[in-house]
Scaffold this motif. Structure first.
Motif, PDB file in Angstrom:
ATOM      1  N   THR A  45     -74.557-113.050 102.874  1.00 36.77           N
ATOM      2  CA  THR A  45     -74.722-112.198 101.699  1.00 36.77           C
ATOM      3  C   THR A  45     -75.034-112.999 100.442  1.00 36.77           C
ATOM      4  O   THR A  45     -75.945-112.646  99.676  1.00 36.77           O
ATOM      5  CB  THR A  45     -73.451-111.351 101.475  1.00 36.77           C
ATOM      6  OG1 THR A  45     -73.187-110.581 102.667  1.00 36.77           O
ATOM      7  CG2 THR A  45     -73.627-110.406 100.305  1.00 36.77           C
ATOM      8  N   GLU A  46     -74.323-114.089 100.239  1.00 44.66           N
ATOM      9  CA  GLU A  46     -74.535-114.882  99.025  1.00 44.66           C
ATOM     10  C   GLU A  46     -75.926-115.510  98.993  1.00 44.66           C
ATOM     11  O   GLU A  46     -76.519-115.691  97.913  1.00 44.66           O
ATOM     12  CB  GLU A  46     -73.453-115.956  98.874  1.00 44.66           C
ATOM     13  CG  GLU A  46     -73.362-116.958 100.013  1.00 44.66           C
ATOM     14  CD  GLU A  46     -72.368-116.563 101.086  1.00 44.66           C
ATOM     15  OE1 GLU A  46     -71.830-117.477 101.768  1.00 44.66           O
ATOM     16  OE2 GLU A  46     -72.126-115.343 101.266  1.00 44.66           O
ATOM     17  N   ASN A  47     -76.476-115.835 100.165  1.00 49.96           N
ATOM     18  CA  ASN A  47     -77.808-116.433 100.204  1.00 49.96           C
ATOM     19  C   ASN A  47     -78.916-115.383 100.116  1.00 49.96           C
ATOM     20  O   ASN A  47     -80.006-115.670  99.609  1.00 49.96           O
ATOM     21  CB  ASN A  47     -77.968-117.280 101.462  1.00 49.96           C
ATOM     22  CG  ASN A  47     -77.131-118.549 101.392  1.00 49.96           C
ATOM     23  OD1 ASN A  47     -76.891-119.080 100.308  1.00 49.96           O
ATOM     24  ND2 ASN A  47     -76.668-119.029 102.536  1.00 49.96           N
ATOM     25  N   ILE A  48     -78.639-114.194 100.621  1.00 46.23           N
ATOM     26  CA  ILE A  48     -79.588-113.093 100.424  1.00 46.23           C
ATOM     27  C   ILE A  48     -79.776-112.847  98.927  1.00 46.23           C
ATOM     28  O   ILE A  48     -80.895-112.649  98.445  1.00 46.23           O
ATOM     29  CB  ILE A  48     -79.092-111.814 101.134  1.00 46.23           C
ATOM     30  CG1 ILE A  48     -79.265-111.960 102.653  1.00 46.23           C
ATOM     31  CG2 ILE A  48     -79.835-110.582 100.633  1.00 46.23           C
ATOM     32  CD1 ILE A  48     -78.676-110.839 103.455  1.00 46.23           C
ATOM     33  N   LYS A  49     -78.675-112.906  98.178  1.00 41.32           N
ATOM     34  CA  LYS A  49     -78.745-112.678  96.725  1.00 41.32           C
ATOM     35  C   LYS A  49     -79.446-113.821  95.995  1.00 41.32           C
ATOM     36  O   LYS A  49     -79.834-113.670  94.836  1.00 41.32           O
ATOM     37  CB  LYS A  49     -77.338-112.454  96.173  1.00 41.32           C
ATOM     38  CG  LYS A  49     -76.721-111.146  96.639  1.00 41.32           C
ATOM     39  CD  LYS A  49     -75.349-110.909  96.028  1.00 41.32           C
ATOM     40  CE  LYS A  49     -74.786-109.572  96.435  1.00 41.32           C
ATOM     41  NZ  LYS A  49     -73.481-109.286  95.795  1.00 41.32           N
ATOM     42  N   LYS A  50     -79.621-114.956  96.680  1.00 43.71           N
ATOM     43  CA  LYS A  50     -80.400-116.059  96.108  1.00 43.71           C
ATOM     44  C   LYS A  50     -81.881-115.933  96.482  1.00 43.71           C
ATOM     45  O   LYS A  50     -82.670-116.830  96.224  1.00 43.71           O
ATOM     46  CB  LYS A  50     -79.848-117.397  96.597  1.00 43.71           C
ATOM     47  CG  LYS A  50     -78.440-117.710  96.095  1.00 43.71           C
ATOM     48  CD  LYS A  50     -77.921-119.003  96.715  1.00 43.71           C
ATOM     49  CE  LYS A  50     -76.499-119.292  96.276  1.00 43.71           C
ATOM     50  NZ  LYS A  50     -75.948-120.511  96.955  1.00 43.71           N
ATOM     51  N   ASN A  51     -82.231-114.807  97.109  1.00 45.48           N
ATOM     52  CA  ASN A  51     -83.612-114.490  97.493  1.00 45.48           C
ATOM     53  C   ASN A  51     -84.161-115.380  98.602  1.00 45.48           C
ATOM     54  O   ASN A  51     -85.372-115.575  98.718  1.00 45.48           O
ATOM     55  CB  ASN A  51     -84.559-114.544  96.289  1.00 45.48           C
ATOM     56  CG  ASN A  51     -85.748-113.599  96.447  1.00 45.48           C
ATOM     57  OD1 ASN A  51     -85.611-112.506  97.003  1.00 45.48           O
ATOM     58  ND2 ASN A  51     -86.906-114.003  95.968  1.00 45.48           N
ATOM     59  N   LYS A  52     -83.268-115.897  99.449  1.00 45.47           N
ATOM     60  CA  LYS A  52     -83.711-116.743 100.558  1.00 45.47           C
ATOM     61  C   LYS A  52     -84.620-115.967 101.520  1.00 45.47           C
ATOM     62  O   LYS A  52     -85.630-116.484 101.993  1.00 45.47           O
ATOM     63  CB  LYS A  52     -82.498-117.279 101.329  1.00 45.47           C
ATOM     64  CG  LYS A  52     -81.581-118.193 100.537  1.00 45.47           C
ATOM     65  CD  LYS A  52     -82.158-119.587 100.402  1.00 45.47           C
ATOM     66  CE  LYS A  52     -81.136-120.541  99.808  1.00 45.47           C
ATOM     67  NZ  LYS A  52     -81.638-121.928  99.738  1.00 45.47           N
ATOM     68  N   PRO A  84     -71.272-116.207 116.334  1.00 46.88           N
ATOM     69  CA  PRO A  84     -70.573-115.860 115.094  1.00 46.88           C
ATOM     70  C   PRO A  84     -71.411-116.080 113.840  1.00 46.88           C
ATOM     71  O   PRO A  84     -71.349-115.285 112.895  1.00 46.88           O
ATOM     72  CB  PRO A  84     -69.349-116.773 115.112  1.00 46.88           C
ATOM     73  CG  PRO A  84     -69.114-117.070 116.554  1.00 46.88           C
ATOM     74  CD  PRO A  84     -70.479-117.130 117.168  1.00 46.88           C
ATOM     75  N   ALA A  85     -72.204-117.153 113.819  1.00 45.21           N
ATOM     76  CA  ALA A  85     -73.011-117.451 112.637  1.00 45.21           C
ATOM     77  C   ALA A  85     -73.986-116.325 112.333  1.00 45.21           C
ATOM     78  O   ALA A  85     -74.258-116.026 111.162  1.00 45.21           O
ATOM     79  CB  ALA A  85     -73.767-118.761 112.828  1.00 45.21           C
ATOM     80  N   LEU A  86     -74.526-115.708 113.369  1.00 40.71           N
ATOM     81  CA  LEU A  86     -75.438-114.582 113.165  1.00 40.71           C
ATOM     82  C   LEU A  86     -74.681-113.320 112.787  1.00 40.71           C
ATOM     83  O   LEU A  86     -75.097-112.573 111.894  1.00 40.71           O
ATOM     84  CB  LEU A  86     -76.259-114.335 114.432  1.00 40.71           C
ATOM     85  CG  LEU A  86     -77.219-113.144 114.393  1.00 40.71           C
ATOM     86  CD1 LEU A  86     -78.196-113.249 113.228  1.00 40.71           C
ATOM     87  CD2 LEU A  86     -77.963-113.013 115.715  1.00 40.71           C
ATOM     88  N   ALA A  87     -73.547-113.087 113.437  1.00 41.37           N
ATOM     89  CA  ALA A  87     -72.754-111.886 113.156  1.00 41.37           C
ATOM     90  C   ALA A  87     -72.308-111.829 111.698  1.00 41.37           C
ATOM     91  O   ALA A  87     -72.183-110.747 111.112  1.00 41.37           O
ATOM     92  CB  ALA A  87     -71.534-111.841 114.071  1.00 41.37           C
ATOM     93  N   GLN A 117     -78.081-119.018 108.249  1.00 44.00           N
ATOM     94  CA  GLN A 117     -77.379-119.263 106.996  1.00 44.00           C
ATOM     95  C   GLN A 117     -78.009-118.503 105.833  1.00 44.00           C
ATOM     96  O   GLN A 117     -77.326-118.092 104.901  1.00 44.00           O
ATOM     97  CB  GLN A 117     -77.364-120.761 106.683  1.00 44.00           C
ATOM     98  CG  GLN A 117     -76.446-121.575 107.578  1.00 44.00           C
ATOM     99  CD  GLN A 117     -74.991-121.152 107.436  1.00 44.00           C
ATOM    100  OE1 GLN A 117     -74.415-121.188 106.344  1.00 44.00           O
ATOM    101  NE2 GLN A 117     -74.384-120.736 108.535  1.00 44.00           N
ATOM    102  N   ASP A 118     -79.325-118.298 105.900  1.00 44.02           N
ATOM    103  CA  ASP A 118     -80.012-117.572 104.835  1.00 44.02           C
ATOM    104  C   ASP A 118     -79.676-116.085 104.845  1.00 44.02           C
ATOM    105  O   ASP A 118     -79.942-115.376 103.869  1.00 44.02           O
ATOM    106  CB  ASP A 118     -81.526-117.748 104.966  1.00 44.02           C
ATOM    107  CG  ASP A 118     -81.972-119.173 104.674  1.00 44.02           C
ATOM    108  OD1 ASP A 118     -81.179-119.921 104.065  1.00 44.02           O
ATOM    109  OD2 ASP A 118     -83.099-119.543 105.070  1.00 44.02           O
TER     110      ASP A 118
END
Length: 430
Positions: free
Chosen positions: A136-143, A283-286, A132-133
């Motif tokens: 894209t949206e979570n990468i931008k949250k610096n996860k 799918p979650a990883l893809a 989940q981290d």
């Protein structure tokens, strides 16, 4: 147009005059090797000269999306080179010049070029990331960035080579550097979709969208039990693998130093819940961004991207990477041991494959011979994304059956060697 049933496989596609031997080799390999579905595409001088695909599954097509694993490393280098071309990134600069927090835990002097050449000392993390981290949206949250910032470097003991394959981690780190420099704050996945996939008319996907999941063809790793028993069978009795038992043992022995000294030994799996390669079909990883190990594409797309790169960053008069970025990406090659023989990586993070001399090891020969002059990289178990600027060749090969013992993708290299022979014959005949 080939539309030929070979045993249980349906082989389809076309080849240009002069490349018939590539088709013959492809058909022979589909008959004799342990394949499920494959795609092969080659461009020469911006023209598609080989476009073949085969499968026993009617749902498989040349446009099916397949995880190409580390072939995505070439895509991430193109993204970074685009920043160099805009004057926003210097490979010789320290990563902390763009990402100050990266310098925690003594990493303050690491350069971008060292990261690109697999010399960052971060070949594995001490924690498993959550899929989940990686959205894209979570990468931008610096996860992901937060994990990297607080991570220390580890190099091989006793002064061993600083170059160690960052199989999964390089892409995560590069993505954090990229999004901090990119003017709109985009990730590598967003850049590839908007600047490469759409304008070039290809699939270069890091972060599969919900409506694209149905286009994926799963990858299937060949089990070690099958590899062992098949390797004991003589070729004339139908062995499906290229190497016999003794060749596999010899290959393993040559890899012992790398296995013994690797810093990844004893570290947790890169991803939570990961139990083997087939986890990459989830799918979650893809849907997340793991640029170095989870790009989805097909041979047509890889070959067209490679054709663009073989032509100096242009395709049919449209520029995708300017001369400054292209030249910097291919510059300052440095040779060092990485475990799969001696590798030559440019400052931009692509390998350059060169002729071997008589003193070269078998690993060096397996790595280079047959693909001399190509740049780029390849993916776990089989895929290849490489380009040859000297001959203006763009090469893409993608199988769904993964042979993890073929560590330098010699199975796909046979097609590269055959393409080079075809060009030599055409040149001699003209």
């Amino acid at each position: 147009m080939t539309n030929k049933a070979n045993g249980q496989y349906l082989i389809q596609g076309t080849v240009a005059p002069g490349f018939e031997s590539v088709q013959a080799l492809y058909e022979r390999n589909m008959q004799t090797l342990e394949e499920i579905s494959t795609q092969l595409c080659v461009y020469h001088n911006d023209k598609k000269v080989v476009d073949l695909w085969a499968s026993h599954d009617d749902s498989f097509s040349p446009n099916s999306l397949i995880n190409v694993f580390s072939s995505g490393k070439s895509l991430e280098t193109i993204a970074m080179a685009s920043l160099v071309g805009q004057g926003l990134l210097n490979y010789a600069a320290k990563i902390t010049d763009y990402w100050p927090e990266f310098g925690h835990q003594g990493k303050q002097d690491l350069t971008v070029a060292e990261l690109m050449r697999h010399e960052a000392g971060l070949a594995a993390f001490d924690t498993s990331l959550d899929t989940q981290d990686l959205l894209t949206e979570n990468i931008k949250k610096n996860k992901v960035g937060k994990v990297i910032e607080e991570h220390a470097q580890t190099y091989r003991p006793n002064g061993g080579s600083r170059r160690e394959y960052h199989a999964v981690t390089r892409g995560w780190i590069i993505n954090e550097v990229f999004r901090r420099i990119e003017p709109a704050g985009r990730t590598i996945g967003e850049y590839l979709r908007e600047n490469i996939s759409i304008p070039l008319g290809v699939d270069a996907v890091v972060g599969v969208k919900q409506d694209e999941l149905s286009r994926r063809a799963p990858v299937v790793p060949l089990g070690f039990k099958f590899l062992f028993w098949d390797s004991l069978r003589p070729k004339f009795l139908g062995r499906r693998m290229e190497s016999n038992f003794f060749q596999l043992v010899a290959k393993f022995i040559r890899l012992v130093p790398m296995i013994r000294d690797r810093t990844t030994r004893g570290t947790p799996a890169p991803l939570k819940g990961m139990h083997g390669i087939q986890f990459f079909n989830e799918p979650a990883l893809a849907m997340g961004e793991t640029p170095s190990a989870n790009a989805h594409s097909n041979a047509r797309s890889l070959a067209k991207i490679a054709a663009m790169m073989s032509s100096g960053g242009k395709f049919e008069n449209q520029e995708f990477l300017n001369e400054t970025g292209w030249t910097a990406l291919h510059s300052d090659p440095v040779k060092a041991v990485m475990g799969m023989g001696r590798t030559i990586f440019t400052q931009g993070g692509i390998a350059h494959f060169t002729p071997c001399d008589t003193n070269s090891s078998r690993l060096d020969q397996a790595f280079n011979t047959g693909r001399e002059g190509f740049y780029g990289w390849m993916g776990l178990g089989g895929s290849i994304l490489q380009w040859h600027p000297g001959h203006r060749i763009g090469f893409g090969y993608v199988p769904t059956s993964l042979n993890v013992t073929d560590i330098v993708n010699e199975r796909g290299k046979t097609y590269q060697a055959e393409v080079l022979k075809c060009l030599d014959n055409l040149s001699a005949a003209s």
